[in-house]
Design a protein around this motif. Structure first.
Motif, PDB file in Angstrom:
ATOM      1  N   LYS A  43      10.188  -2.915   2.234  1.00  0.00           N
ATOM      2  CA  LYS A  43      10.362  -2.167   0.990  1.00  0.00           C
ATOM      3  C   LYS A  43       9.738  -2.971  -0.139  1.00  0.00           C
ATOM      4  N   CYS A  44       8.900  -2.306  -0.942  1.00  0.00           N
ATOM      5  CA  CYS A  44       8.348  -2.989  -2.106  1.00  0.00           C
ATOM      6  C   CYS A  44       9.060  -2.469  -3.345  1.00  0.00           C
ATOM      7  N   PHE A  45       9.603  -3.405  -4.140  1.00  0.00           N
ATOM      8  CA  PHE A  45      10.296  -2.987  -5.352  1.00  0.00           C
ATOM      9  C   PHE A  45       9.333  -2.763  -6.510  1.00  0.00           C
ATOM     10  N   GLY A  46       8.063  -3.120  -6.262  1.00  0.00           N
ATOM     11  CA  GLY A  46       7.065  -2.883  -7.299  1.00  0.00           C
ATOM     12  C   GLY A  46       6.532  -1.467  -7.236  1.00  0.00           C
ATOM     13  N   CYS A  47       6.061  -1.059  -6.061  1.00  0.00           N
ATOM     14  CA  CYS A  47       5.434   0.267  -5.963  1.00  0.00           C
ATOM     15  C   CYS A  47       6.295   1.242  -5.176  1.00  0.00           C
ATOM     16  N   ASN A  48       7.460   0.768  -4.710  1.00  0.00           N
ATOM     17  CA  ASN A  48       8.406   1.674  -4.062  1.00  0.00           C
ATOM     18  C   ASN A  48       8.029   2.087  -2.648  1.00  0.00           C
ATOM     19  N   LEU A  73       3.586 -10.999  -1.269  1.00  0.00           N
ATOM     20  CA  LEU A  73       2.881 -10.164  -2.239  1.00  0.00           C
ATOM     21  C   LEU A  73       2.552  -8.826  -1.580  1.00  0.00           C
ATOM     22  N   CYS A  74       2.860  -7.763  -2.286  1.00  0.00           N
ATOM     23  CA  CYS A  74       2.701  -6.432  -1.709  1.00  0.00           C
ATOM     24  C   CYS A  74       1.233  -6.121  -1.414  1.00  0.00           C
ATOM     25  N   PRO A  75       0.927  -5.673  -0.192  1.00  0.00           N
ATOM     26  CA  PRO A  75      -0.459  -5.320   0.125  1.00  0.00           C
ATOM     27  C   PRO A  75      -0.860  -3.951  -0.425  1.00  0.00           C
ATOM     28  N   PHE A  76       0.088  -3.225  -0.999  1.00  0.00           N
ATOM     29  CA  PHE A  76      -0.213  -1.850  -1.426  1.00  0.00           C
ATOM     30  C   PHE A  76      -0.330  -1.700  -2.932  1.00  0.00           C
ATOM     31  N   HIS A  77      -0.033  -2.752  -3.682  1.00  0.00           N
ATOM     32  CA  HIS A  77      -0.349  -2.701  -5.109  1.00  0.00           C
ATOM     33  C   HIS A  77      -0.620  -4.123  -5.578  1.00  0.00           C
ATOM     34  N   ASN A  78      -1.249  -4.239  -6.730  1.00  0.00           N
ATOM     35  CA  ASN A  78      -1.580  -5.562  -7.247  1.00  0.00           C
ATOM     36  C   ASN A  78      -0.369  -6.198  -7.893  1.00  0.00           C
TER      37      ASN A  78
HETATM   38 ZN    ZN Z   1       4.083  -2.656  -3.715  1.00  0.00          ZN
END
Ligand code: ZN
Length: 613
Positions: A61-66, A40-45
């Motif tokens: 790389k997070c595909f949610g928040c880029n 789970l990305c630590p930089f967005h929910n």
């Molecule tokens: Zn993210």
């Protein structure tokens, strides 16, 4: 990340020593999936994991928040520190001694001395404010007249500089600091006639200016009522610690709330910031001076996705509006503008209407581009009248293209802007594109980069384009996976085969490295590339490709490019043939020659387009 240029060896040594999976694993629960780890990305929910760590390449790389990058980027984002601080932390943790040039060691000690002097001066000003007699008038001004409370004042460490000329310079608290340190810190000024010095700040309420870590880097002073000082506000001069175009007042106290709300509100003065915090609006900051700079935005971007500029109703000039549109176009951040009700300043809104009143002003903010349009239509009152409206549109578009010409405009950003501008002006995207298209530009349409999240209406996607995109990805990801294949495929590929600005930038870097060094240094690449191109490179890297598949992907990609080249050549030939039959012969080829070439083209094996899997 400019500072890294001085430390290329340090960067590489640290990155070599750090295990990214272990580092990320300290804060994120990671699960192995194929060639990468996900969590789970630590930089967005998020509820489903889109955060990837690719161990073999040392990137995340997070595909949610880029968000993405290497271990240093991770620490920068996690701890919200700058490049050097992240580098130092990782070096400490992995037992590496950083190589320091003698000059940088010297700079470090000077900076530390200036910080120590500022911190002592800050205590001195606080003490003066608390002094029963000397500080009385200042306390009355702050607590009675302005309405600040003690708790807020002490959080911002407000102070007072008395009218005496050498109160600070002669104080025992400043004794440990040599005169030249105080001079360099801008705390004192030299007298012309002798060697003595006098205090920079006199008869002013002092607002210490701190960096995001809470260290005092400068001071701002506001005159006391009745003082005959010419300037209402006075800041420390530029020093090795302090640059006006970079500092954001209140950032240390606002940081947490900005992270939580992803929104930073910018007001005009120190006192407005302090008052907003007193009322619990703690994501409020101000910049020193009037203009928001790119450096300000870069600092705020670390914490915020959106900046709301709060302008006085009358003071919001065209320059400020243009500037915010420029910044919106060049910086990956939302910029909105809110205006105060006529004649009120933020202070008064807070005191009269409280937190709710202030927040309702902030929530009425509109995007910078809309704000610019609103001002324009107000100037051409009665925009229903056709002539006036045409005039407003003309001026709006010319200002917009001025903003566009001012800097490095991201194409995706521009596309989004056009979709926003279209309904305002009543023009279609196509009409707008035509008005902005300049003959000097390449023959690509203005709105072209069909990236993720591009507004559909602005990007008329045709199938060939997505095939093109796929082929570009195949080639790049295969070369990331197996650079050695360059020997076999290099001569089949050119940077011109790539169509979007971002993929062209990545291909240019990758091809250049493979040609020169025989392999791609991913960390160097991520250092060199910026913005959209960097995001794109990370995106391709994260779609980790197995070495075994690399050859097939390169074959398919190179074939697609070849077909595209053929198709372009064919349409060139057809075009020329058509023109030749009407008498002109632009390329100098005879009709017979053109026909022969066309037939050759037609005989080539027709390799299937796209598809590939
Ligand atoms: Zn993210």
């Amino acid at each position: 990340m400019a500072a890294s240029g001085n430390f290329p060896d340090n960067r590489q040594r640290v990155l070599d020593a750090v295990n990214l999976v272990k580092l990320v694993g300290n804060t994120v629960a990671l699960k192995r999936r194929g060639n990468s780890y996900v969590g789970l990305c630590p930089f967005h929910n998020e509820k489903t994991p889109s955060f990837n760590v690719i161990e073999s390449k040392g990137i995340f790389k997070c595909f949610g928040c880029n968000k993405g990058g290497n271990a240093i980027d991770f620490v920068m984002l996690r701890d919200r520190v700058d490049f050097l601080a992240a580098l130092e932390l990782l070096a400490r943790e992995s037992g590496i001694d950083l190589i320091r040039s003698p000059r940088s060691a010297q700079t470090a000690t000077i900076k530390q001395q200036l910080l120590d002097a500022n911190s002592a001066a800050c205590r001195f000003f606080e003490r003066t404010l608390a002094d029963a007699t000397i500080g009385q008038a200042a306390r009355e001004y702050l607590y009675v007249k302005r309405g600040f409370d003690l708790e807020t004042a002490s959080r911002f460490r407000l102070g007072y500089a008395s009218e005496a000329w050498e109160a600070l310079a002669r104080s025992s608290m400043m004794k440990p600091f040599p005169k030249d340190v105080l001079l360099q810190a801008g705390l004192v000024k030299p007298r012309e006639q002798d060697q003595s010095v006098y205090d920079t700040f006199r008869e002013r309420v002092i607002f210490p200016i701190r960096d995001e870590g809470g260290r005092v880097i400068a001071f701002g002073g506001r005159v006391m009522p009745g003082s005959d000082a010419p300037a209402k506000y006075l800041n420390s001069p530029e020093t090795p610690l302090f640059s006006k175009s970079r500092c954001v007042f209140g950032i240390d106290l606002a940081r947490q709330r900005i992270i939580e709300t992803r929104t930073a509100v910018i007001v005009e003065g120190y006192t407005d910031v302090v008052m907003a915090h007193q009322f619990g609006c703690t994501n409020v900051v101000s910049v020193l001076g009037t203009a928001l700079t790119e450096q300000h935005v870069q600092l705020l971007r670390r914490f915020a996705d959106k900046i709301v500029l709060l302008f006085d109703a009358d003071a919001a000039g065209d320059t400020a509006a243009d500037r915010s549109v420029e910044l919106f176009l060049s910086q990956p951040i939302e910029i909105e503008v809110a205006t105060l009700p006529d004649g009120l300043d933020p202070d008064e809104v807070l005191l009269k209407q409280g937190k709710a009143g202030f927040e309702s002003v902030i929530s009425s903010a509109i995007p910078a581009v809309d704000f610019m349009w609103k001002r324009m239509t107000q100037q051409f009152k009665g925009a229903t009248d056709t002539t006036n409206k045409a005039q407003a549109i003309d001026q709006f578009l010319s200002r917009l293209s001025g903003a566009k010409a001012s800097g490095n405009i991201d194409e995706l950003r521009w596309g989004q802007t056009l979709t926003r501008v279209a309904p305002l002006t009543g023009l279609t995207i196509q009409q707008l594109n035509r008005r902005f298209a300049r003959p000097s530009q390449s023959n690509r349409p203005v709105v072209q980069s069909a990236g993720v999240g591009a507004p559909d209406s602005a990007v008329p996607k045709v199938d060939r384009q997505s095939g093109q995109e796929r082929a570009e990805r195949w080639v790049l990801s295969a070369l990331f996976a197996e650079g050695a294949l360059w020997g076999e495929f290099g001569h089949l590929l050119t940077v011109d085969d790539f169509q979007s600005a971002r993929s062209t930038a990545v291909a240019a870097f990758v091809f250049g490295q493979l040609r020169g060094e025989g392999e791609v240094n991913i960390h160097d690449m991520l250092e060199v590339l910026t913005g959209e191109s960097r995001d794109y490179a990370l995106d391709v890297l994260a779609g980790d490709v197995a070495q075994a598949d690399a050859k097939k992907l390169l074959t398919d990609g190179a074939t697609f490019f070849q077909n595209e080249r053929d198709r372009r050549e064919q349409s060139r030939l057809t075009q020329n043939l058509r023109q030749t039959t009407t008498g002109e012969s632009p390329s100098g080829e005879s009709p017979v020659e053109l026909l022969r070439k066309l037939q050759e083209q037609a005989r080539r094996p027709d390799v299937r387009r796209g598809g590939g899997g």
